[in-house]
Enzyme design. Structure first.
Site, PDB file in Angstrom:
ATOM      1  N   HIS A  27      -3.384  -3.037   8.247  1.00 37.29           N
ATOM      2  CA  HIS A  27      -4.537  -3.267   7.246  1.00 37.29           C
ATOM      3  C   HIS A  27      -5.142  -2.136   6.695  1.00 37.29           C
ATOM      4  O   HIS A  27      -5.312  -0.924   7.706  1.00 37.29           O
ATOM      5  CB  HIS A  27      -5.554  -4.239   7.685  1.00 37.29           C
ATOM      6  CG  HIS A  27      -6.686  -4.379   7.071  1.00 37.29           C
ATOM      7  ND1 HIS A  27      -6.674  -5.021   5.819  1.00 37.29           N
ATOM      8  CD2 HIS A  27      -8.000  -3.748   7.038  1.00 37.29           C
ATOM      9  CE1 HIS A  27      -7.804  -5.253   5.274  1.00 37.29           C
ATOM     10  NE2 HIS A  27      -8.677  -4.226   5.866  1.00 37.29           N
ATOM     11  N   HIS A  42       0.738  -1.064  -0.009  1.00 44.80           N
ATOM     12  CA  HIS A  42       0.205   0.023   0.069  1.00 44.80           C
ATOM     13  C   HIS A  42       0.889   1.207  -0.103  1.00 44.80           C
ATOM     14  O   HIS A  42       0.105   2.219  -0.143  1.00 44.80           O
ATOM     15  CB  HIS A  42      -1.082   0.026   1.097  1.00 44.80           C
ATOM     16  CG  HIS A  42      -2.035  -1.267   1.096  1.00 44.80           C
ATOM     17  ND1 HIS A  42      -2.975  -1.224   0.248  1.00 44.80           N
ATOM     18  CD2 HIS A  42      -2.067  -2.234   2.008  1.00 44.80           C
ATOM     19  CE1 HIS A  42      -3.658  -2.308   0.400  1.00 44.80           C
ATOM     20  NE2 HIS A  42      -3.111  -2.985   1.553  1.00 44.80           N
TER      21      HIS A  42
END
Length: 143
Positions: free
Chosen positions: A134, A31
């Site tokens: 996450h 990410h």
């Protein structure tokens, strides 16, 4: 035959590196792209980055969506110090430059083809021990 063995050995070595990573390291790999990587074909940013970061691979289903955040690790770690919402999710104080990648069509077999959108959103993360592990989503700033 030797080429096949070499190819398999390289693939296994690559997978061994990915398997040994922490959840935080996996979060960063999947990410965080700071500064934003310049790719030869800008319209293929998602396909290029998802393959480079080993999020997609031949023979595995395509990931339906993935978001790359174009801010420093520190900015995302700082989100973990923010008060979480009722679901335990932390949100960044400021908006961040992101690229949202969404799979085109319904076919999740390789080759994966994505649509990329450049946005300025707050990033929502789940944290463990003060580190993001996450990406729980993004949201637009209030108007």
């Amino acid at each position: 035959m030797a080429g096949w063995v070499l190819c398999m050995a390289m693939m296994l070595a690559t997978l061994a590196g990915v398997v040994g990573e922490t959840r935080y390291e996996k979060f960063l790999r999947q990410h965080v792209d700071y500064p934003r990587t310049s790719v030869v074909m800008a319209h293929r940013y998602c396909e290029t980055m998802l393959a480079r970061r080993q999020v997609t691979a031949p023979g595995r289903p395509c990931k339906p969506s993935n978001t790359f955040v174009h801010e420093t690790e520190g900015e995302l770690v700082a989100a973990c110090s923010q008060m979480p919402d009722t679901a335990g999710v932390h949100s960044t104080r400021k908006t961040m430059s992101i690229t949202a990648c969404r799979l085109r069509g319904r076919d999740n077999r390789t080759p994966c083809v994505y649509r990329a959108r450049q946005l300025q959103h707050h990033v929502r993360v789940n944290c463990i021990n003060g580190l993001p592990v996450h990406l729980a989503g993004t949201h637009e700033p209030p108007q």
